[in-house]
Structure formats: structure tokens, C-alpha cells
Design a protein around this motif. Sequence first.
Motif, PDB file in Angstrom:
ATOM      1  N   GLY A 138     -57.542 -47.938 137.071  1.00  0.00           N
ATOM      2  CA  GLY A 138     -55.938 -48.325 137.051  1.00  0.00           C
ATOM      3  C   GLY A 138     -55.235 -47.258 137.713  1.00  0.00           C
ATOM      4  O   GLY A 138     -53.898 -47.804 138.281  1.00  0.00           O
ATOM      5  N   LEU A 139     -55.284 -46.118 137.296  1.00  0.00           N
ATOM      6  CA  LEU A 139     -54.640 -45.154 138.001  1.00  0.00           C
ATOM      7  C   LEU A 139     -54.422 -45.037 139.320  1.00  0.00           C
ATOM      8  O   LEU A 139     -53.453 -44.807 140.141  1.00  0.00           O
ATOM      9  CB  LEU A 139     -55.168 -43.501 137.642  1.00  0.00           C
ATOM     10  CG  LEU A 139     -54.207 -42.585 137.987  1.00  0.00           C
ATOM     11  CD1 LEU A 139     -52.981 -42.440 137.442  1.00  0.00           C
ATOM     12  CD2 LEU A 139     -55.070 -41.143 137.561  1.00  0.00           C
ATOM     13  N   ALA A 140     -55.722 -45.387 139.988  1.00  0.00           N
ATOM     14  CA  ALA A 140     -55.648 -45.337 141.438  1.00  0.00           C
ATOM     15  C   ALA A 140     -54.980 -46.507 142.059  1.00  0.00           C
ATOM     16  O   ALA A 140     -54.323 -46.560 142.897  1.00  0.00           O
ATOM     17  CB  ALA A 140     -57.391 -45.479 142.166  1.00  0.00           C
ATOM     18  N   ARG A 141     -55.615 -47.763 141.513  1.00  0.00           N
ATOM     19  CA  ARG A 141     -54.899 -49.030 141.944  1.00  0.00           C
ATOM     20  C   ARG A 141     -53.607 -49.277 141.734  1.00  0.00           C
ATOM     21  O   ARG A 141     -52.709 -49.773 142.584  1.00  0.00           O
ATOM     22  CB  ARG A 141     -55.729 -50.089 141.477  1.00  0.00           C
ATOM     23  CG  ARG A 141     -57.252 -50.207 142.018  1.00  0.00           C
ATOM     24  CD  ARG A 141     -57.993 -51.213 140.933  1.00  0.00           C
ATOM     25  NE  ARG A 141     -59.378 -51.133 141.242  1.00  0.00           N
ATOM     26  CZ  ARG A 141     -60.355 -51.738 140.442  1.00  0.00           C
ATOM     27  NH1 ARG A 141     -59.820 -52.572 139.420  1.00  0.00           N
ATOM     28  NH2 ARG A 141     -61.486 -51.862 140.733  1.00  0.00           N
ATOM     29  N   ASN A 142     -53.064 -49.117 140.504  1.00  0.00           N
ATOM     30  CA  ASN A 142     -51.851 -49.416 140.022  1.00  0.00           C
ATOM     31  C   ASN A 142     -50.757 -48.265 140.075  1.00  0.00           C
ATOM     32  O   ASN A 142     -49.480 -48.623 140.275  1.00  0.00           O
ATOM     33  CB  ASN A 142     -51.696 -50.034 138.641  1.00  0.00           C
ATOM     34  CG  ASN A 142     -52.770 -51.173 138.293  1.00  0.00           C
ATOM     35  OD1 ASN A 142     -52.756 -51.962 139.677  1.00  0.00           O
ATOM     36  ND2 ASN A 142     -53.398 -51.297 137.534  1.00  0.00           N
ATOM     37  N   GLY A 143     -51.062 -47.096 139.851  1.00  0.00           N
ATOM     38  CA  GLY A 143     -50.463 -45.904 139.903  1.00  0.00           C
ATOM     39  C   GLY A 143     -50.253 -45.321 141.391  1.00  0.00           C
ATOM     40  O   GLY A 143     -49.035 -45.105 141.662  1.00  0.00           O
ATOM     41  N   PHE A 144     -51.159 -45.182 142.186  1.00  0.00           N
ATOM     42  CA  PHE A 144     -51.032 -44.636 143.450  1.00  0.00           C
ATOM     43  C   PHE A 144     -51.260 -45.696 144.552  1.00  0.00           C
ATOM     44  O   PHE A 144     -50.988 -45.524 145.726  1.00  0.00           O
ATOM     45  CB  PHE A 144     -52.106 -43.570 143.504  1.00  0.00           C
ATOM     46  CG  PHE A 144     -51.781 -42.183 142.756  1.00  0.00           C
ATOM     47  CD1 PHE A 144     -51.146 -41.352 143.732  1.00  0.00           C
ATOM     48  CD2 PHE A 144     -52.455 -41.955 141.702  1.00  0.00           C
ATOM     49  CE1 PHE A 144     -50.666 -40.046 142.988  1.00  0.00           C
ATOM     50  CE2 PHE A 144     -52.258 -40.886 141.094  1.00  0.00           C
ATOM     51  CZ  PHE A 144     -51.339 -39.843 141.796  1.00  0.00           C
ATOM     52  N   ASN A 145     -51.724 -46.926 144.132  1.00  0.00           N
ATOM     53  CA  ASN A 145     -51.873 -47.986 145.278  1.00  0.00           C
ATOM     54  C   ASN A 145     -52.998 -47.677 145.913  1.00  0.00           C
ATOM     55  O   ASN A 145     -52.827 -47.928 147.449  1.00  0.00           O
ATOM     56  CB  ASN A 145     -50.323 -48.506 145.806  1.00  0.00           C
ATOM     57  CG  ASN A 145     -49.510 -49.074 144.906  1.00  0.00           C
ATOM     58  OD1 ASN A 145     -49.851 -49.904 144.202  1.00  0.00           O
ATOM     59  ND2 ASN A 145     -48.089 -48.661 144.967  1.00  0.00           N
ATOM     60  N   LEU A 146     -53.908 -46.845 145.564  1.00  0.00           N
ATOM     61  CA  LEU A 146     -55.002 -46.763 146.650  1.00  0.00           C
ATOM     62  C   LEU A 146     -56.447 -47.230 145.794  1.00  0.00           C
ATOM     63  O   LEU A 146     -56.578 -47.055 144.758  1.00  0.00           O
ATOM     64  CB  LEU A 146     -55.311 -44.910 146.555  1.00  0.00           C
ATOM     65  CG  LEU A 146     -54.337 -44.064 147.219  1.00  0.00           C
ATOM     66  CD1 LEU A 146     -54.359 -42.692 146.980  1.00  0.00           C
ATOM     67  CD2 LEU A 146     -54.022 -44.538 148.756  1.00  0.00           C
ATOM     68  N   TYR A 147     -57.131 -47.982 146.919  1.00  0.00           N
ATOM     69  CA  TYR A 147     -58.201 -48.672 146.301  1.00  0.00           C
ATOM     70  C   TYR A 147     -59.344 -48.052 145.666  1.00  0.00           C
ATOM     71  O   TYR A 147     -59.568 -46.869 146.493  1.00  0.00           O
ATOM     72  CB  TYR A 147     -58.649 -49.941 147.231  1.00  0.00           C
ATOM     73  CG  TYR A 147     -59.782 -50.634 146.855  1.00  0.00           C
ATOM     74  CD1 TYR A 147     -59.455 -51.648 145.673  1.00  0.00           C
ATOM     75  CD2 TYR A 147     -61.107 -50.124 147.239  1.00  0.00           C
ATOM     76  CE1 TYR A 147     -60.740 -52.268 145.395  1.00  0.00           C
ATOM     77  CE2 TYR A 147     -62.189 -51.209 146.749  1.00  0.00           C
ATOM     78  CZ  TYR A 147     -62.070 -51.805 145.743  1.00  0.00           C
ATOM     79  OH  TYR A 147     -63.179 -52.902 144.891  1.00  0.00           O
ATOM     80  N   ALA A 148     -59.700 -48.444 144.683  1.00  0.00           N
ATOM     81  CA  ALA A 148     -61.004 -47.609 143.973  1.00  0.00           C
ATOM     82  C   ALA A 148     -61.827 -48.725 143.193  1.00  0.00           C
ATOM     83  O   ALA A 148     -61.101 -49.455 142.571  1.00  0.00           O
ATOM     84  CB  ALA A 148     -60.686 -46.298 143.233  1.00  0.00           C
ATOM     85  N   GLY A 149     -63.077 -48.778 143.447  1.00  0.00           N
ATOM     86  CA  GLY A 149     -63.710 -49.986 142.669  1.00  0.00           C
ATOM     87  C   GLY A 149     -65.375 -49.710 142.632  1.00  0.00           C
ATOM     88  O   GLY A 149     -65.827 -48.687 143.649  1.00  0.00           O
ATOM     89  N   GLU A 150     -65.804 -50.517 142.048  1.00  0.00           N
ATOM     90  CA  GLU A 150     -67.533 -50.427 142.173  1.00  0.00           C
ATOM     91  C   GLU A 150     -67.911 -51.387 142.817  1.00  0.00           C
ATOM     92  O   GLU A 150     -67.518 -52.687 142.557  1.00  0.00           O
ATOM     93  CB  GLU A 150     -67.927 -50.460 140.443  1.00  0.00           C
ATOM     94  CG  GLU A 150     -69.326 -50.055 140.212  1.00  0.00           C
ATOM     95  CD  GLU A 150     -69.989 -50.013 138.880  1.00  0.00           C
ATOM     96  OE1 GLU A 150     -71.055 -49.661 138.489  1.00  0.00           O
ATOM     97  OE2 GLU A 150     -68.938 -50.364 137.671  1.00  0.00           O
ATOM     98  N   ASN A 151     -68.969 -51.072 143.488  1.00  0.00           N
ATOM     99  CA  ASN A 151     -69.550 -52.248 144.306  1.00  0.00           C
ATOM    100  C   ASN A 151     -71.199 -51.825 144.670  1.00  0.00           C
ATOM    101  O   ASN A 151     -71.404 -50.772 145.485  1.00  0.00           O
ATOM    102  CB  ASN A 151     -68.620 -52.324 145.677  1.00  0.00           C
ATOM    103  CG  ASN A 151     -69.276 -53.413 146.710  1.00  0.00           C
ATOM    104  OD1 ASN A 151     -70.715 -54.104 146.576  1.00  0.00           O
ATOM    105  ND2 ASN A 151     -68.715 -53.783 147.858  1.00  0.00           N
ATOM    106  N   LYS A 152     -71.944 -52.541 143.984  1.00  0.00           N
ATOM    107  CA  LYS A 152     -73.479 -52.208 144.195  1.00  0.00           C
ATOM    108  C   LYS A 152     -73.991 -52.556 145.459  1.00  0.00           C
ATOM    109  O   LYS A 152     -75.186 -51.884 145.668  1.00  0.00           O
ATOM    110  CB  LYS A 152     -74.076 -52.845 143.117  1.00  0.00           C
ATOM    111  CG  LYS A 152     -73.706 -52.886 141.572  1.00  0.00           C
ATOM    112  CD  LYS A 152     -73.913 -51.172 141.016  1.00  0.00           C
ATOM    113  CE  LYS A 152     -73.627 -51.020 139.755  1.00  0.00           C
ATOM    114  NZ  LYS A 152     -73.708 -49.562 139.301  1.00  0.00           N
TER     115      LYS A 152
END
Length: 208
Positions: A138-152
Motif C-alpha cells: 500500500g505504501l508503494a502503490r498508494n503512497g509513492f505511486n510506485l508499483y510493487a506486487g507478488e507474481n509467482k
Amino acid sequence: MKNKSYIGISFIVLIFGIWAVPKIVAKFQKSDLVTIGPVPSFELTNQNGKTITDEDYLGKVYVVEFFFSTCPTICPKMNQNMLKLQQEFYGNPQFGIASVTINPQYDTPKVLKEHAEHLGVKHYNWHFLTGEQEYIFGLARNGFNLYAGENKKVAGGFEHSGLFALVDKEGNIRCRKDKFGNPIMYYDGLDDKGVQDIKEDIKKLLEE
């Protein structure tokens, strides 16, 4: 004779004052960097087990990245470029770095401390930060608008941006403009030009 001496000294003081004041004023002028907005508030744990918040960085110019220690793709390059920034501003107490892991389940403070030591981190304001995974996403995506996520399906199991965010002493995200006059928002942490650009702009913010 005494009056003439006083007049002469007064004249010298006046001239020095006229010469010095613009230099003092110029030092504290705002640079031409664009203000994007305030950095999101955050509370995370660093590699030494200490709680670090956005307020700990107030009064410092700092760079933010999202990474993870076992990243097999872009993170090693990002970290090497952060080391270049450390070398450039080593010993400056007004400079800092925030490296936030997006794989906190593995990247405990102990792991991050070992990772920092392996990299050769020496600057006391370079914090490797961990916390709850969803909080960090949430900090990355909504706070900084920088994408971060899990992708197996991708190498390492996580996806994230290779961009660096630049924050000024007052806690505002700042950036330069491109050749068309548009804010670039963030700096390319994988590109030599991006690293050179952020070096130059850190220097500008340190002078503010």
C-alpha cells in the motif's frame, strides 16, 4: 582624523554587507525542482530492529527505493547505484536512503542487516526497512505511486519498479523536468543518466 577612520571602516563594512547578503540569500532559495507532493507517512523497522518513520528523515534529503534482498533481476543494479549515491554523499548527515523490502516475510531485520553488510553499506542514514507485506504494498502503490506486487510467474516471485523517489528536507517528493517541461516524477535507478540526474538534484536540495 579619527572621524575619517570611522567613515572608512563603515564604508568597508557596507560594501562587504552588500556583497555578502545576496550570497546568503541565494543559498536558501528554492531550487527549480518541482514539488510533487508530501511523502506518505510510514512506520517500519530497520536492519537494526529500530522503528523508523518518515519523521526520522525530516531535515534530510533522501532517496527511496522498493526492492527485496533475493531479487535476481533489477535489485542488484539498483543497490549498486545506491552505493554510488552513498559514495557521493558519504559523511553528510543531511543525506539518507530508505530501501524498503517488498518481501518482508523473508527480509527480516537480521536478513537485511546481513544484506547491508554484504553490500558495504556504511552511511548511518541508510535504513533497510521491513514491516507487514500489505502495508508495504500500500505504501508503494498508494503512497509513492510506485508499483510493487507478488507474481509467482516472474523470477524471484515479486514485481516492482526500478525507480527512485527523491524527497526534500521538508518531506516533499521532488523532481526535475524533462526537455518538454514536464515533471519526470521519479528517477531511473537502473540508468547511468538517471543516477547522474539524481546526484545533481540531491545537491540542489541540500543547498535549500
